[in-house]
Design an enzyme around this catalytic site. Structure first.
Site, PDB file in Angstrom:
ATOM      1  N   SER A 277       0.838  -1.207   0.000  1.00 47.89           N
ATOM      2  CA  SER A 277       0.000   0.000   0.000  1.00 47.89           C
ATOM      3  C   SER A 277       0.864   1.244   0.000  1.00 47.89           C
ATOM      4  CB  SER A 277      -0.884   0.029   1.243  1.00 47.89           C
ATOM      5  OG  SER A 277      -1.778  -1.045   1.205  1.00 47.89           O
TER       6      SER A 277
ATOM      7  N   GLU B  61       0.067  -3.575  13.741  1.00 51.85           N
ATOM      8  CA  GLU B  61      -0.876  -3.559  12.638  1.00 51.85           C
ATOM      9  C   GLU B  61      -2.291  -3.828  13.141  1.00 51.85           C
ATOM     10  OE1 GLU B  61       0.055  -6.314   9.447  1.00 51.85           O
ATOM     11  OE2 GLU B  61      -1.271  -5.227   8.112  1.00 51.85           O
TER      12      GLU B  61
HETATM   13  C1  LIG Z   1      -5.959  -3.532   0.312  1.00 53.29           C
HETATM   14  C2  LIG Z   1      -4.741  -4.284   0.708  1.00 53.29           C
HETATM   15  C3  LIG Z   1      -3.631  -3.612   1.183  1.00 53.29           C
HETATM   16  C4  LIG Z   1      -2.490  -4.306   1.554  1.00 53.29           C
HETATM   17  N1  LIG Z   1      -1.407  -3.598   1.972  1.00 53.29           N
HETATM   18  C5  LIG Z   1      -0.250  -4.265   2.244  1.00 53.29           C
HETATM   19  C6  LIG Z   1       0.932  -3.558   2.587  1.00 53.29           C
HETATM   20  O1  LIG Z   1       0.932  -2.332   2.656  1.00 53.29           O
HETATM   21  N2  LIG Z   1       2.061  -4.234   2.833  1.00 53.29           N
HETATM   22  C7  LIG Z   1       2.105  -5.582   2.779  1.00 53.29           C
HETATM   23  O2  LIG Z   1       3.151  -6.151   3.056  1.00 53.29           O
HETATM   24  N3  LIG Z   1       0.994  -6.320   2.458  1.00 53.29           N
HETATM   25  C8  LIG Z   1      -0.168  -5.682   2.185  1.00 53.29           C
HETATM   26  N4  LIG Z   1      -1.294  -6.402   1.827  1.00 53.29           N
HETATM   27  C9  LIG Z   1      -1.205  -7.848   1.730  1.00 53.29           C
HETATM   28  C10 LIG Z   1      -2.000  -8.613   2.755  1.00 53.29           C
HETATM   29  O3  LIG Z   1      -1.349  -8.610   3.976  1.00 53.29           O
HETATM   30  C11 LIG Z   1      -2.205 -10.028   2.180  1.00 53.29           C
HETATM   31  O4  LIG Z   1      -2.953  -9.930   1.009  1.00 53.29           O
HETATM   32  C12 LIG Z   1      -2.941 -10.921   3.149  1.00 53.29           C
HETATM   33  O5  LIG Z   1      -2.163 -11.175   4.285  1.00 53.29           O
HETATM   34  C13 LIG Z   1      -3.354 -12.244   2.479  1.00 53.29           C
HETATM   35  O6  LIG Z   1      -2.318 -12.845   1.785  1.00 53.29           O
HETATM   36  P1  LIG Z   1      -2.504 -13.316   0.276  1.00 53.29           P
HETATM   37  O7  LIG Z   1      -3.056 -12.184  -0.480  1.00 53.29           O
HETATM   38  O8  LIG Z   1      -1.217 -13.889  -0.159  1.00 53.29           O
HETATM   39  O9  LIG Z   1      -3.593 -14.437   0.340  1.00 53.29           O
HETATM   40  P2  LIG Z   1      -3.307 -15.971   0.647  1.00 53.29           P
HETATM   41  O10 LIG Z   1      -2.426 -16.078   1.830  1.00 53.29           O
HETATM   42  O11 LIG Z   1      -2.877 -16.657  -0.594  1.00 53.29           O
HETATM   43  O12 LIG Z   1      -4.749 -16.464   1.041  1.00 53.29           O
HETATM   44  C14 LIG Z   1      -5.701 -17.024   0.131  1.00 53.29           C
HETATM   45  C15 LIG Z   1      -6.843 -17.608   0.934  1.00 53.29           C
HETATM   46  O13 LIG Z   1      -6.352 -18.669   1.743  1.00 53.29           O
HETATM   47  C16 LIG Z   1      -6.717 -18.486   3.072  1.00 53.29           C
HETATM   48  N5  LIG Z   1      -5.691 -19.053   3.939  1.00 53.29           N
HETATM   49  C17 LIG Z   1      -4.362 -18.877   3.905  1.00 53.29           C
HETATM   50  N6  LIG Z   1      -3.760 -19.517   4.908  1.00 53.29           N
HETATM   51  C18 LIG Z   1      -4.736 -20.105   5.628  1.00 53.29           C
HETATM   52  C19 LIG Z   1      -4.774 -20.902   6.795  1.00 53.29           C
HETATM   53  N7  LIG Z   1      -3.674 -21.218   7.484  1.00 53.29           N
HETATM   54  N8  LIG Z   1      -5.981 -21.319   7.230  1.00 53.29           N
HETATM   55  C20 LIG Z   1      -7.121 -21.004   6.557  1.00 53.29           C
HETATM   56  N9  LIG Z   1      -7.142 -20.261   5.469  1.00 53.29           N
HETATM   57  C21 LIG Z   1      -5.969 -19.808   5.002  1.00 53.29           C
HETATM   58  C22 LIG Z   1      -6.834 -16.988   3.225  1.00 53.29           C
HETATM   59  O14 LIG Z   1      -7.654 -16.652   4.346  1.00 53.29           O
HETATM   60  C23 LIG Z   1      -7.458 -16.594   1.907  1.00 53.29           C
HETATM   61  O15 LIG Z   1      -8.836 -16.790   1.992  1.00 53.29           O
HETATM   62  C24 LIG Z   1      -2.462  -5.724   1.466  1.00 53.29           C
HETATM   63  C25 LIG Z   1      -3.592  -6.412   0.987  1.00 53.29           C
HETATM   64  C26 LIG Z   1      -4.715  -5.709   0.608  1.00 53.29           C
HETATM   65  C27 LIG Z   1      -5.881  -6.483   0.088  1.00 53.29           C
END
Ligand SMILES: Cc1cc2nc3c(=O)[nH]c(=O)nc-3n(C[C@H](O)[C@H](O)[C@H](O)COP(=O)(O)OP(=O)(O)OC[C@H]3O[C@@H](n4cnc5c(N)ncnc54)[C@H](O)[C@@H]3O)c2cc1C
Lengths: 365, 401
Positions: free
Chosen positions: B158, B241
């Protein structure tokens, strides 16, 4: 601003929890559940009276401890957690509150000390059949100081010495005896008794001058906050039971508590319980200070707590699997109680409606 | 329990209110550059008056105030159109991490400018392989003299496109289990080899980015914490956070109530529809529950207790309520609800905006599922997930997709 119990209040609550753990285990609850002829646990009732809990929020001049409503909320939470089979709510949250809110000096002086001492059981008689209580649903009326009509169901109506009755034109005090007959009802939660009461020219004394429905609602608002704390106590206990069971029951080679479907279910219960608790705290404050916000705060607390206890008690059974559906397992005690507590001061839907009308009024101003 | 302000709180609120009335300039709809300039100007003004980070100690530009004071100021500030999101990640998460792990010189250099809104910070943690599984990141840093040479890719960062600095988590040792080979650095986002590409979001905006590192040199002096001990540093950021991103502003039950008064449903105004009223009550219960839960957290803080992971419930509730509420509002608009033009919509399209932004809120800062795991494991004490990655060397793991 301060959004928690004080240290003294916490101490009182801890003491109450210890007392109830010793005097009100599941066996005590079942002693009432399994005996159709027992309306409540007499020993526990006596014990609770001796602790002074019945009069915790009753002023000292009327024989109470004069502590306040936040203290009473703390006790309610513990009574709910213990699923206490006693007519505490009817006597304290409804009748004592009705007397404190609407009673004349004489009425208070006559009844409150007896309530505080545990000598009088109360009941609040409002419903006359299915559906919410409205001006149209009330047939009970008073003429020449004599009350006639039929109330069903009345929680603790079979054991009450003093009944606050909603009649067409207002609230009345009626004593057990002449012109009052009770028929015990079979209910979803036999640990809390209920009756159909028939009044045929029972001597009745007016309680306050308010319009009936408005007066009933004012009592319900006060009771709703206190009931919310009982509900939260029950919901917390349900979560605890589910957690303990899930940690001990193994399937497919590990504790079921490790499976995410169960973990997330328990997390969902936790979230609902905390939402309910936070709303109840606000209600406790509004009740204690008789703030103008009380109707909205009470409705919010009641809707949240009804939802939380329902969810926690049903998912506790689910977490237990087959054993959870048996008579000997304890989750059913809380499931039954959740139904009793959610309906006794009007159903959640009625409260949601009230909540929104309060919100409308607030936002119109 | 006392929901009224104490005498000191009343006084604090009045002072804050007077100050806001005098200083909170009108926020006009404008382009991004203007909005950013206005945001920075507002942040500076708050910093000068001691309202930027109320609970921070005075030596770092805070006011040494109580959590409750910061809540009070937030409540009053919310009544003015001066809320900007540019500084939340920096001041809420990155700078506290810098304050906890950097040397004095670095702190002296960066804390003040960040507080005054002169410099903006980003958090560069997530990668295509490591989102929920934060420690699964692949961006590699290799030591070269006094520098580290970084190659790899971050994603969902972000604000990177308007940020000046960032904290970045990288892998310094792939031969050990994944949590043990990470290191944290701060860096200048204008460093050679850093390429920032905004990502087009489903909401239409482009607030997060891909960030590519090609032979980026980061001096070892910019390391936060020990080599290979970055996980410990990251946990500090992640803990902050949860406090920083607790809420979701935007559509509230109050706003949808106003809408429902104006909208015609089949049999009169929508507000008279009993099914709608029942749902409205449930949203209100959730929103109020959340508000009061925050107050409980603040009470714990002001009594010197640490709020537990129970603050995780905040984001689950807020994001889901926002999504449902927004959706109910657009459905209430019936066919008209498909329009997404602020000029034609009630409250400038607030509800359409809620629907389109809520999916991101349910993911950012920990997904619903991860937050429920946290509650289950850390609050309720249930067993952790089955892990196959705990002892294996990172290089031998299946990561990403
Ligand atoms: C608007 C926005 C702003 C953001 N800003 C930042 C930022 O500034 N800096 C930064 O570093 N990141 C940022 N992020 C990233 C954010 O932290 C990640 O998108 C989030 O942690 C999810 O990771 P992923 O997208 O890889 O999804 P994934 O980890 O691939 O998840 C996919 C699905 O699997 C599920 N899942 C994963 N692991 C498990 C588990 N152990 N048990 C059950 N379900 C599970 C998740 O809940 C989700 O439904 C941002 C994201 C968004 C959407």
């Amino acid at each position: 601003m301060n959004f928690d119990y004080s240290d003294d209040q916490k101490m009182l609550k801890d003491e109450a929890r210890k007392f109830l753990a010793a005097k009100c285990d599941a066996k005590v609850v079942r002693g009432v559940l399994d005996n159709a002829d027992r309306a409540y646990d007499e020993a526990l009732w006596k014990g609770v009276a001796e602790q002074g809990w019945l009069g915790v929020a009753i002023p000292e001049e009327f024989g109470g401890l004069g502590m306040g409503h936040v203290e009473l909320c703390g006790l309610a939470e513990e009574l709910g957690r213990a699923c206490a089979p006693i007519p505490f709510a009817s006597t304290v949250y409804f009748v004592a509150e009705a007397l404190m809110k609407f009673g004349s000096q004489e009425q208070k002086a006559k009844w409150l000390p007896k309530i505080a001492a545990g000598e009088v059981i109360g009941a609040f008689a409002t419903a006359e059949g299915k559906g919410p209580v409205t001006a149209r649903s009330i047939g009970t009326s008073v003429s020449g100081g004599k009350l006639s009509g039929e109330k069903i169901p009345v929680t603790d109506g079979d054991v009450a010495d003093l009944i606050v009755v909603l009649a067409k034109d207002g609230l009345y005090l009626v004593e057990k005896g002449e012109g009052v007959s009770a028929e015990v009802l079979t209910t979803l939660d036999p640990t809390r008794s209920a009756a159909k009461l028939t009044f045929s020219g029972a001597p009745a004394e007016r309680l306050g001058n308010e319009d009936g429905i408005a007066a009933m609602q004012a009592v319900f608002d006060r009771a709703a906050v206190l009931l919310a704390f009982e509900q939260i106590g029950g919901a917390d206990k349900s979560l605890e039971m589910a957690k303990e069971y899930a940690l001990s029951r193994h399937a497919f080679g590990r504790a079921i508590a490790g499976y995410q479907a169960i973990k997330h279910k328990l997390a969902d219960i936790y979230v609902k319980n905390e939402v309910a608790r936070s709303n109840a705290y606000f209600g406790a404050w509004a009740l204690n200070t008789d703030a103008g916000d009380l109707p909205l705060a009470a409705a919010t607390a009641r809707v949240a707590a009804s939802e939380a206890f329902w969810f926690a008690s049903k998912e506790n059974i689910q977490t237990h699997g087959g054993i959870g559906f048996t008579w000997e397992a304890d989750p059913q005690l809380y499931y039954r109680r959740s139904r009793q507590l959610s309906l006794v001061a009007g159903a959640p839907a009625t409260w949601r409606e009230r909540l929104v009308s309060q919100l409308e009024m607030k936002n119109a101003a | 329990m006392d929901f009224n302000d104490s005498p000191e709180e009343t006084e604090y609120r009045a002072t804050a209110r007077t100050w806001l009335e005098k200083n909170a300039a009108e926020h006009k709809a404008m382009n991004h550059a203007d909005d950013m300039a206005a945001g920075k100007a507002w942040q500076k003004r708050k910093a000068e008056a001691g309202y930027a980070q109320i609970t921070w100690p005075k030596e770092w530009g805070g006011a040494g105030g109580t959590p409750i004071q910061s809540v009070i100021f937030g409540q009053e500030e919310a009544k003015f159109p001066v809320q900007y999101g540019y500084f939340t990640i920096g001041l809420g998460m990155c700078v506290p991490t810098v304050m906890a792990f950097a040397n004095d010189e670095t702190k002296q250099r960066f804390v003040g400018p960040a507080l005054r809104g002169e410099e903006i910070w980003s958090q560069l943690f997530s990668e295509p392989a490591g989102g929920s599984d934060v420690a699964a990141i692949r961006t590699r840093a290799v030591r070269d003299g006094d520098d580290w040479v970084v190659n790899g890719q971050k994603v969902w960062t972000s604000g990177a496109h308007y940020s000046d600095y960032g904290i970045v988590l990288v892998r310094t040792n792939p031969d050990v289990p994944k949590h043990k080979g990470l290191t944290m650095f701060w860096l200048d986002l204008k460093s050679p080899g850093v390429e920032i590409r905004p990502i087009h979001q489903m909401s239409g905006g482009s607030n997060f980015n891909e960030v590519y590192f090609t032979d980026v040199r980061i001096p070892d002096a910019q390391r936060l914490g020990a080599v290979d001990d970055g996980w410990k540093v990251a946990l500090v950021t992640l803990m902050n956070e949860r406090l920083a991103v607790g809420g979701a502003s935007g559509a509230s039950p109050k706003e949808i109530l106003a809408l429902a008064k104006d909208l015609d449903a089949a049999d009169g105004p929508l507000i008279q529809d009993s099914a709608f009223r029942q749902r409205l009550a449930d949203w209100y219960v959730q929103s109020e529950g959340l508000r009061n839960t925050r107050m409980r957290t603040m009470t714990a803080l002001s009594r010197g207790q640490t709020p537990g992971p129970e603050s995780s419930i905040g984001k689950i509730i807020a994001a889901n309520v926002l999504q449902d509420l927004g959706n109910a509002a657009i459905e209430a608009e019936d066919q008209y609800g498909i329009i997404n033009d602020p000029a034609l919509l009630p409250l400038k399209g607030l509800f359409q905006g809620a629907v389109m932004n809520a999916p991101g809120l349910r993911i950012a800062g920990g997904t619903d599922e991860i937050l429920k795991n946290i509650i289950a494991e850390r609050v309720l004490g249930l067993p952790g997930e089955i892990r196959t990655d705990k002892d294996a060397a990172f290089k031998d793991l299946a990561v990403g997709r």
